[in-house]
Design a protein around this motif. Structure first.
Motif, PDB file in Angstrom:
ATOM      1  N   SER A 258       0.811  -1.220   0.000  1.00 10.81           N
ATOM      2  CA  SER A 258       0.000   0.000   0.000  1.00 10.81           C
ATOM      3  C   SER A 258       0.845   1.272   0.000  1.00 10.81           C
ATOM      4  O   SER A 258       0.360   2.334  -0.380  1.00 10.81           O
ATOM      5  CB  SER A 258      -0.946   0.000   1.199  1.00 10.81           C
ATOM      6  OG  SER A 258      -0.201  -0.008   2.394  1.00 10.81           O
ATOM      7  N   ASP A 259       2.105   1.200   0.405  1.00  7.27           N
ATOM      8  CA  ASP A 259       2.953   2.391   0.412  1.00  7.27           C
ATOM      9  C   ASP A 259       3.231   2.907  -0.998  1.00  7.27           C
ATOM     10  O   ASP A 259       3.299   4.110  -1.234  1.00  7.27           O
ATOM     11  CB  ASP A 259       4.274   2.102   1.123  1.00  7.27           C
ATOM     12  CG  ASP A 259       4.077   1.861   2.608  1.00  7.27           C
ATOM     13  OD1 ASP A 259       3.059   2.349   3.154  1.00  7.27           O
ATOM     14  OD2 ASP A 259       4.930   1.176   3.211  1.00  7.27           O
ATOM     15  N   SER A 260       3.413   1.999  -1.942  1.00  7.38           N
ATOM     16  CA  SER A 260       3.719   2.427  -3.305  1.00  7.38           C
ATOM     17  C   SER A 260       2.493   2.989  -4.018  1.00  7.38           C
ATOM     18  O   SER A 260       2.618   3.643  -5.046  1.00  7.38           O
ATOM     19  CB  SER A 260       4.300   1.264  -4.105  1.00  7.38           C
ATOM     20  OG  SER A 260       3.351   0.219  -4.186  1.00  7.38           O
ATOM     21  N   LEU A 261       1.299   2.743  -3.485  1.00  9.94           N
ATOM     22  CA  LEU A 261       0.080   3.266  -4.123  1.00  9.94           C
ATOM     23  C   LEU A 261      -0.165   4.727  -3.791  1.00  9.94           C
ATOM     24  O   LEU A 261      -0.998   5.378  -4.412  1.00  9.94           O
ATOM     25  CB  LEU A 261      -1.132   2.437  -3.680  1.00  9.94           C
ATOM     26  CG  LEU A 261      -1.093   0.955  -4.016  1.00  9.94           C
ATOM     27  CD1 LEU A 261      -2.322   0.266  -3.453  1.00  9.94           C
ATOM     28  CD2 LEU A 261      -0.990   0.744  -5.503  1.00  9.94           C
ATOM     29  N   LYS A 262       0.562   5.264  -2.825  1.00 16.06           N
ATOM     30  CA  LYS A 262       0.326   6.635  -2.377  1.00 16.06           C
ATOM     31  C   LYS A 262       1.145   7.675  -3.135  1.00 16.06           C
ATOM     32  O   LYS A 262       1.003   8.859  -2.897  1.00 16.06           O
ATOM     33  CB  LYS A 262       0.632   6.745  -0.884  1.00 16.06           C
ATOM     34  CG  LYS A 262      -0.272   5.879  -0.039  1.00 16.06           C
ATOM     35  CD  LYS A 262       0.142   5.894   1.411  1.00 16.06           C
ATOM     36  CE  LYS A 262      -0.721   4.926   2.210  1.00 16.06           C
ATOM     37  NZ  LYS A 262      -0.284   4.794   3.585  1.00 16.06           N
ATOM     38  N   THR A 263       2.013   7.244  -4.048  1.00 20.57           N
ATOM     39  CA  THR A 263       2.876   8.196  -4.740  1.00 20.57           C
ATOM     40  C   THR A 263       2.116   9.052  -5.744  1.00 20.57           C
ATOM     41  O   THR A 263       2.480  10.194  -5.978  1.00 20.57           O
ATOM     42  CB  THR A 263       4.030   7.468  -5.455  1.00 20.57           C
ATOM     43  OG1 THR A 263       3.471   6.510  -6.358  1.00 20.57           O
ATOM     44  CG2 THR A 263       4.948   6.790  -4.465  1.00 20.57           C
ATOM     45  N   HIS A 264       1.077   8.509  -6.365  1.00 21.99           N
ATOM     46  CA  HIS A 264       0.288   9.249  -7.352  1.00 21.99           C
ATOM     47  C   HIS A 264      -1.147   8.737  -7.285  1.00 21.99           C
ATOM     48  O   HIS A 264      -1.368   7.538  -7.142  1.00 21.99           O
ATOM     49  CB  HIS A 264       0.876   9.020  -8.757  1.00 21.99           C
ATOM     50  CG  HIS A 264       0.360   9.977  -9.769  1.00 21.99           C
ATOM     51  ND1 HIS A 264      -0.837   9.800 -10.406  1.00 21.99           N
ATOM     52  CD2 HIS A 264       0.887  11.126 -10.247  1.00 21.99           C
ATOM     53  CE1 HIS A 264      -1.036  10.794 -11.254  1.00 21.99           C
ATOM     54  NE2 HIS A 264       0.000  11.606 -11.175  1.00 21.99           N
ATOM     55  N   PRO A 265      -2.144   9.623  -7.396  1.00 22.44           N
ATOM     56  CA  PRO A 265      -3.538   9.169  -7.255  1.00 22.44           C
ATOM     57  C   PRO A 265      -3.975   8.165  -8.315  1.00 22.44           C
ATOM     58  O   PRO A 265      -4.784   7.289  -8.050  1.00 22.44           O
ATOM     59  CB  PRO A 265      -4.362  10.447  -7.373  1.00 22.44           C
ATOM     60  CG  PRO A 265      -3.421  11.576  -7.290  1.00 22.44           C
ATOM     61  CD  PRO A 265      -2.051  11.074  -7.513  1.00 22.44           C
ATOM     62  N   LEU A 266      -3.432   8.276  -9.523  1.00 23.07           N
ATOM     63  CA  LEU A 266      -3.832   7.350 -10.578  1.00 23.07           C
ATOM     64  C   LEU A 266      -3.261   5.949 -10.381  1.00 23.07           C
ATOM     65  O   LEU A 266      -3.767   4.990 -10.969  1.00 23.07           O
ATOM     66  CB  LEU A 266      -3.405   7.896 -11.944  1.00 23.07           C
ATOM     67  CG  LEU A 266      -4.220   9.070 -12.465  1.00 23.07           C
ATOM     68  CD1 LEU A 266      -3.659   9.558 -13.782  1.00 23.07           C
ATOM     69  CD2 LEU A 266      -5.673   8.677 -12.611  1.00 23.07           C
ATOM     70  N   ILE A 267      -2.220   5.830  -9.575  1.00 19.47           N
ATOM     71  CA  ILE A 267      -1.641   4.511  -9.341  1.00 19.47           C
ATOM     72  C   ILE A 267      -2.628   3.613  -8.610  1.00 19.47           C
ATOM     73  O   ILE A 267      -2.727   2.419  -8.896  1.00 19.47           O
ATOM     74  CB  ILE A 267      -0.298   4.625  -8.578  1.00 19.47           C
ATOM     75  CG1 ILE A 267       0.741   5.242  -9.501  1.00 19.47           C
ATOM     76  CG2 ILE A 267       0.171   3.282  -8.089  1.00 19.47           C
ATOM     77  CD1 ILE A 267       2.084   5.436  -8.868  1.00 19.47           C
ATOM     78  N   ALA A 268      -3.386   4.161  -7.671  1.00 22.37           N
ATOM     79  CA  ALA A 268      -4.388   3.363  -6.954  1.00 22.37           C
ATOM     80  C   ALA A 268      -5.470   2.874  -7.916  1.00 22.37           C
ATOM     81  O   ALA A 268      -5.900   1.712  -7.844  1.00 22.37           O
ATOM     82  CB  ALA A 268      -4.996   4.175  -5.820  1.00 22.37           C
ATOM     83  N   VAL A 269      -5.895   3.735  -8.831  1.00 22.00           N
ATOM     84  CA  VAL A 269      -6.898   3.336  -9.817  1.00 22.00           C
ATOM     85  C   VAL A 269      -6.332   2.257 -10.732  1.00 22.00           C
ATOM     86  O   VAL A 269      -6.987   1.243 -11.022  1.00 22.00           O
ATOM     87  CB  VAL A 269      -7.367   4.562 -10.637  1.00 22.00           C
ATOM     88  CG1 VAL A 269      -8.292   4.157 -11.768  1.00 22.00           C
ATOM     89  CG2 VAL A 269      -8.025   5.576  -9.724  1.00 22.00           C
ATOM     90  N   LEU A 270      -5.099   2.444 -11.178  1.00 22.09           N
ATOM     91  CA  LEU A 270      -4.427   1.460 -12.021  1.00 22.09           C
ATOM     92  C   LEU A 270      -4.286   0.132 -11.290  1.00 22.09           C
ATOM     93  O   LEU A 270      -4.507  -0.931 -11.865  1.00 22.09           O
ATOM     94  CB  LEU A 270      -3.049   1.994 -12.441  1.00 22.09           C
ATOM     95  CG  LEU A 270      -2.193   1.079 -13.291  1.00 22.09           C
ATOM     96  CD1 LEU A 270      -2.850   0.870 -14.642  1.00 22.09           C
ATOM     97  CD2 LEU A 270      -0.816   1.691 -13.450  1.00 22.09           C
ATOM     98  N   PHE A 271      -3.966   0.188 -10.013  1.00 17.95           N
ATOM     99  CA  PHE A 271      -3.820  -1.021  -9.197  1.00 17.95           C
ATOM    100  C   PHE A 271      -5.138  -1.788  -9.126  1.00 17.95           C
ATOM    101  O   PHE A 271      -5.167  -3.013  -9.302  1.00 17.95           O
ATOM    102  CB  PHE A 271      -3.341  -0.635  -7.797  1.00 17.95           C
ATOM    103  CG  PHE A 271      -3.399  -1.747  -6.812  1.00 17.95           C
ATOM    104  CD1 PHE A 271      -2.454  -2.748  -6.828  1.00 17.95           C
ATOM    105  CD2 PHE A 271      -4.405  -1.797  -5.854  1.00 17.95           C
ATOM    106  CE1 PHE A 271      -2.503  -3.781  -5.922  1.00 17.95           C
ATOM    107  CE2 PHE A 271      -4.462  -2.812  -4.940  1.00 17.95           C
ATOM    108  CZ  PHE A 271      -3.511  -3.823  -4.967  1.00 17.95           C
ATOM    109  N   VAL A 272      -6.230  -1.099  -8.890  1.00 16.22           N
ATOM    110  CA  VAL A 272      -7.540  -1.760  -8.790  1.00 16.22           C
ATOM    111  C   VAL A 272      -7.915  -2.400 -10.122  1.00 16.22           C
ATOM    112  O   VAL A 272      -8.367  -3.551 -10.175  1.00 16.22           O
ATOM    113  CB  VAL A 272      -8.619  -0.760  -8.315  1.00 16.22           C
ATOM    114  CG1 VAL A 272     -10.009  -1.345  -8.439  1.00 16.22           C
ATOM    115  CG2 VAL A 272      -8.349  -0.328  -6.893  1.00 16.22           C
TER     116      VAL A 272
END
Length: 153
Positions: free
Chosen positions: A125-139
């Protein structure tokens, strides 16, 4: 007799390599890395030869090996789709997390490694906080890979 020779060769090479690496090195008398790579690349073929030899002697094992070979032939298109999804995610990950001060080759490999580990369930979860679109890409990636992996069932 050939089976015993193959088993002896594979274990003897491994023991010699391990022994020579633990002995103190004098005059650069250690085993070169390319030789260790060659041994590592030929070892699976040695074990496949052992399995081929045992397959002739055991009917149940021959059936299992034939089944495994047929599965590998049929799975090629599934693997193509899976690797395409993994490669596209890795390239998107690299695009979002690019930093100019990192080595280029290492950075691309890190993206592919991240895609592979996420596919296996590593949820950092730490690497998902670097950019907002990364969380969307991850999902999107985890949902897509889950659907692709469930199609194998």
């Amino acid at each position: 007799v050939p089976l015993l020779m193959v088993l002896f060769c594979s274990t003897a090479v491994d023991m010699v390599l391990r022994h020579r690496e633990h002995v103190e090195v004098e005059d650069d008398n250690h085993i070169p890395f390319f030789l260790r790579i060659a041994i590592a690349m030929t070892t699976p073929f040695l074990w496949l030869r052992i399995m081929g030899f045992v397959k002739v002697r055991n009917k149940q094992l021959a059936t299992f090996i034939l089944c495994a070979v047929e599965i590998m032939k049929d799975i090629k298109w599934f693997l193509l789709v899976l690797f395409a999804a993994m490669a596209s995610f890795a390239q998107m990950w690299v695009s979002f997390t690019y930093e100019p001060n990192q080595l280029e080759n290492q950075y691309y490999m890190e993206g592919y490694l991240k895609a592979y580990t996420m596919m296996l369930g590593d949820l950092d979860s730490d690497s998902l906080k670097t950019h907002p679109l990364i969380a969307v890409l991850f999902v999107i990636y985890t949902f897509g890979v889950t659907v692709v992996l469930l199609n194998i069932l």
